[in-house]
Design an enzyme around this catalytic site. Structure first.
Site, PDB file in Angstrom:
ATOM      1  N   GLY A  38       0.821  -1.217   0.000  1.00 11.21           N
ATOM      2  CA  GLY A  38       0.000   0.000   0.000  1.00 11.21           C
ATOM      3  C   GLY A  38       0.846   1.255   0.000  1.00 11.21           C
ATOM      4  O   GLY A  38       0.362   2.328  -0.343  1.00 11.21           O
ATOM      5  N   THR A 143       9.413   2.640  -6.413  1.00 19.20           N
ATOM      6  CA  THR A 143       9.896   2.759  -5.033  1.00 19.20           C
ATOM      7  C   THR A 143       9.410   4.018  -4.329  1.00 19.20           C
ATOM      8  O   THR A 143       9.782   4.256  -3.177  1.00 19.20           O
ATOM      9  CB  THR A 143      11.435   2.712  -5.022  1.00 19.20           C
ATOM     10  OG1 THR A 143      11.922   3.547  -6.086  1.00 19.20           O
ATOM     11  CG2 THR A 143      11.953   1.308  -5.233  1.00 19.20           C
ATOM     12  N   GLY A 186       1.503  23.515   1.221  1.00 16.33           N
ATOM     13  CA  GLY A 186       1.016  22.753   0.066  1.00 16.33           C
ATOM     14  C   GLY A 186      -0.089  21.813   0.504  1.00 16.33           C
ATOM     15  O   GLY A 186      -0.850  22.110   1.440  1.00 16.33           O
ATOM     16  N   GLY A 189       0.566  20.135   4.036  1.00 11.07           N
ATOM     17  CA  GLY A 189       0.534  21.221   5.016  1.00 11.07           C
ATOM     18  C   GLY A 189      -0.888  21.679   5.295  1.00 11.07           C
ATOM     19  O   GLY A 189      -1.301  21.811   6.460  1.00 11.07           O
ATOM     20  N   GLU A 207       4.692  29.623   4.630  1.00  6.41           N
ATOM     21  CA  GLU A 207       4.767  29.240   3.212  1.00  6.41           C
ATOM     22  C   GLU A 207       5.646  30.253   2.469  1.00  6.41           C
ATOM     23  O   GLU A 207       5.487  31.452   2.612  1.00  6.41           O
ATOM     24  CB  GLU A 207       3.343  29.182   2.628  1.00  6.41           C
ATOM     25  CG  GLU A 207       3.242  29.103   1.131  1.00  6.41           C
ATOM     26  CD  GLU A 207       3.983  27.940   0.484  1.00  6.41           C
ATOM     27  OE1 GLU A 207       3.788  26.798   0.911  1.00  6.41           O
ATOM     28  OE2 GLU A 207       4.793  28.206  -0.440  1.00  6.41           O
ATOM     29  N   VAL A 241      11.823  29.894   5.567  1.00  7.95           N
ATOM     30  CA  VAL A 241      12.314  29.374   6.845  1.00  7.95           C
ATOM     31  C   VAL A 241      13.843  29.364   6.822  1.00  7.95           C
ATOM     32  O   VAL A 241      14.454  28.829   5.901  1.00  7.95           O
ATOM     33  CB  VAL A 241      11.760  27.956   7.104  1.00  7.95           C
ATOM     34  CG1 VAL A 241      12.404  27.337   8.337  1.00  7.95           C
ATOM     35  CG2 VAL A 241      10.250  28.007   7.264  1.00  7.95           C
ATOM     36  N   HIS A 319      -3.271   8.423  -7.725  1.00  9.26           N
ATOM     37  CA  HIS A 319      -4.063   8.033  -8.907  1.00  9.26           C
ATOM     38  C   HIS A 319      -3.241   8.109 -10.184  1.00  9.26           C
ATOM     39  O   HIS A 319      -3.481   7.357 -11.121  1.00  9.26           O
ATOM     40  CB  HIS A 319      -5.365   8.833  -9.010  1.00  9.26           C
ATOM     41  CG  HIS A 319      -5.260  10.283  -8.695  1.00  9.26           C
ATOM     42  ND1 HIS A 319      -5.252  10.758  -7.411  1.00  9.26           N
ATOM     43  CD2 HIS A 319      -5.149  11.372  -9.477  1.00  9.26           C
ATOM     44  CE1 HIS A 319      -5.172  12.086  -7.431  1.00  9.26           C
ATOM     45  NE2 HIS A 319      -5.089  12.479  -8.684  1.00  9.26           N
ATOM     46  N   HIS A 443     -30.706  15.792  -9.510  1.00  9.89           N
ATOM     47  CA  HIS A 443     -31.053  16.999  -8.771  1.00  9.89           C
ATOM     48  C   HIS A 443     -31.650  16.612  -7.432  1.00  9.89           C
ATOM     49  O   HIS A 443     -32.483  15.705  -7.383  1.00  9.89           O
ATOM     50  CB  HIS A 443     -32.063  17.818  -9.574  1.00  9.89           C
ATOM     51  CG  HIS A 443     -32.531  19.036  -8.842  1.00  9.89           C
ATOM     52  ND1 HIS A 443     -31.751  20.161  -8.718  1.00  9.89           N
ATOM     53  CD2 HIS A 443     -33.684  19.285  -8.163  1.00  9.89           C
ATOM     54  CE1 HIS A 443     -32.400  21.065  -8.015  1.00  9.89           C
ATOM     55  NE2 HIS A 443     -33.584  20.566  -7.660  1.00  9.89           N
TER      56      HIS A 443
END
Ligand code: NAI
Length: 459
Positions: A38, A143, A186, A189, A207, A241, A319, A443
């Protein structure tokens, strides 16, 4: 020593899906996974974060139910219970992947495999820790990636001390930190800022860019930030940072340094492909800054060696990885297939969710496309109105005037994660606007907003 048709390194979405498809297509397949089937997605990414965020959504719904006539006091997050449920869901899904492998006839080895060279007959050799070897005609490198650790002074030391966390460690926290500082606004985050804000942390996001959410439509990025500012999250944008101390994060903006105090720090500044230490050099597979280079058939620079998923650094989404794995297997088995990257949906599972696919207005214009852009408030959807008191969601539809087809859809609103695939299908199949008008949408649904937006395209 055993001989296989295909050896796959890595049992994440790219690897396990490709293994199943390959075995179904008749390839004798061996899959190496050193941690858990997984990969990052199932064990410390997509799925566990969704269990966290669902708990947060339930809590927020109860806590802020007053406009809907729901009054509930003393609602709180039980963090150990949230983590325990996450572990239960992950365990079940990882078990499910194992069963699929068995059912498909894939051999799985729970250890790391390392490429050791190529035989005179052109077979690739993979070596295990105890020196035993297996050979295969085809190799699939899947990997994955790991959290990037930029050379920020103090970051590595504070990570080793347990003060700085990545997406992996943060999902096992048994206590909600009072002050959580997030480096990088991102996808990871913002999702973790969302959860820990709901769970009660005082969250600050630092950011580097002027917007959160990565390269999404800038108006949607601003709406996302404003929603979270209203919920109490602080943002330091355009902030670099420069140091991590034992009690907080120091950033620089416009030549001035400032410090955000923290009890825990999450580092989420992107990911680094796992291409080192797997023996790629023994067969001369070309890489660029750690990414295994591939063409659109997922072929690497070496014959019969393919790479799919984060390790090729092309889109770094689960995906994408599924599809890339399939493209690789199809090409191995003589079914020519190509990967297309123009309509890969991306979702940020905040509350509200952001879902986007295809060109933004900006990217389309950069490509010289003549586009029409429709921007509609989500309030055009009755279902949205019924469920989002004071909601400020929007949809943006980008239409190529030349083909009269949709090339981009961008939304901030709940359920957008579940309806973006429809937008993806319209783009992938190049359905003209007149064709979309003939589709009957159920609907009331939030999905109807797509139909509504199509009717708003001006000639
Ligand atoms: P990201 O690439 O989404 O965001 C990293 C952010 O950090 C960027 O906005 C960047 O400007 C900022 N940054 C970089 N260096 C910085 C610094 N020194 N100081 C401050 N900000 C800095 O990477 P993230 O969030 O780590 O996610 C990694 C990958 O995982 C992504 O590629 C994403 O595709 C995938 N992912 C996808 C999810 C989803 O589909 N819902 C959920 C979580 C992760």
């Amino acid at each position: 020593m055993a001989k296989y048709d295909l050896i796959i390194l890595g049992g994440g979405p790219a690897g396990y899906n490709a293994a199943e498809r390959a075995a179904e297509a008749g390839l004798k397949t061996l899959l190496y996974e050193q941690r858990a089937l997984g990969g990052v997605c199932l064990n410390e990414g997509c799925i566990p974060t969704k269990t966290f965020l669902y708990s947060a959504k339930l809590k927020d719904g109860a806590e802020h139910g007053k406009p809907y006539g729901v009054v509930c006091e003393g609602v709180s997050i039980d963090q150990p219970a949230v983590v325990a449920r996450k572990d239960k869901v992950v365990k079940a899904l990882v078990g499910g992947v194992g069963s699929s492998m068995r059912d498909a006839g894939v051999e799985v080895k729970k250890e790391s495999g390392k490429i050791a060279g190529r035989t005179d007959e052109g077979l690739y050799t993979v070596e295990e820790a105890d020196g035993s070897r297996n050979e295969a005609q085809y190799l699939l490198i899947a990997t994955g990636s790991e959290a990037a650790m930029p050379p920020i002074p103090g970051l590595k030391e504070q990570f080793e001390r347990g003060f700085v966390l990545t997406n992996r460690e943060i999902l096992d926290l048994q206590d909600v930190p009072e002050k959580l500082t997030v480096i990088g606004g991102g996808v990871i985050g913002m999702e973790m800022a969302s959860y820990f804000n709901s769970a009660g942390s005082k969250v600050t996001v630092i950011e580097m860019l002027d917007q959160v959410g990565g390269p999404i439509d800038s108006e949607i990025a601003e709406l996302l930030r404003k929603n979270y500012e209203k919920k109490g999250v602080s943002f330091e944008l355009g902030a670099k940072v420069v140091r991590v101390d034992g009690d907080g994060v120091v950033f620089e903006r416009n030549g001035r340094e400032d410090k955000v105090a923290a009890d825990k720090v999450l580092v989420s500044v992107g990911r680094t492909p796992n291409s080192a230490g797997i023996g790629l050099e023994t067969i001369g597979v070309a890489t660029e800054r750690g990414r295994v280079l591939t063409d659109d058939k997922m072929k690497t620079s070496q014959p019969n060696v393919y790479a799919a998923g984060d390790v090729n650094g092309r889109s770094m989404l689960a995906h994408t990885a599924y599809r890339e794995g399939e493209v690789a297997v199809n090409n191995m088995t003589g079914r020519t297939d190509h990967m297309k990257y123009n309509a890969i949906p991306a979702v940020i599972y905040t509350n509200p969710e952001v879902a986007t696919v295809g060109e933004t207005e900006e990217s389309a214009r950069e490509k010289g496309m003549d586009v029409a852009v429709v921007r509609l408030p989500m309030n055009y959807s009755g279902r949205y109105m019924a469920e989002n008191d004071g909601g400020d969601g929007i949809i943006k539809l980008v239409v190529n005037r030349k083909t009269n087809a949709v090339v981009g859809v961008h939304m901030i609103a709940n359920y957008s994660s579940e309806l973006i695939w429809g937008a993806d299908a319209l783009i992938t199949r190049e359905v003209p606007l007149e064709g979309i008008k003939k589709i009957v949408f159920p609907h009331p649904t939030v999905a109807e907003i797509i139909r509504e937006a199509v009717y708003h395209v001006q000639d």
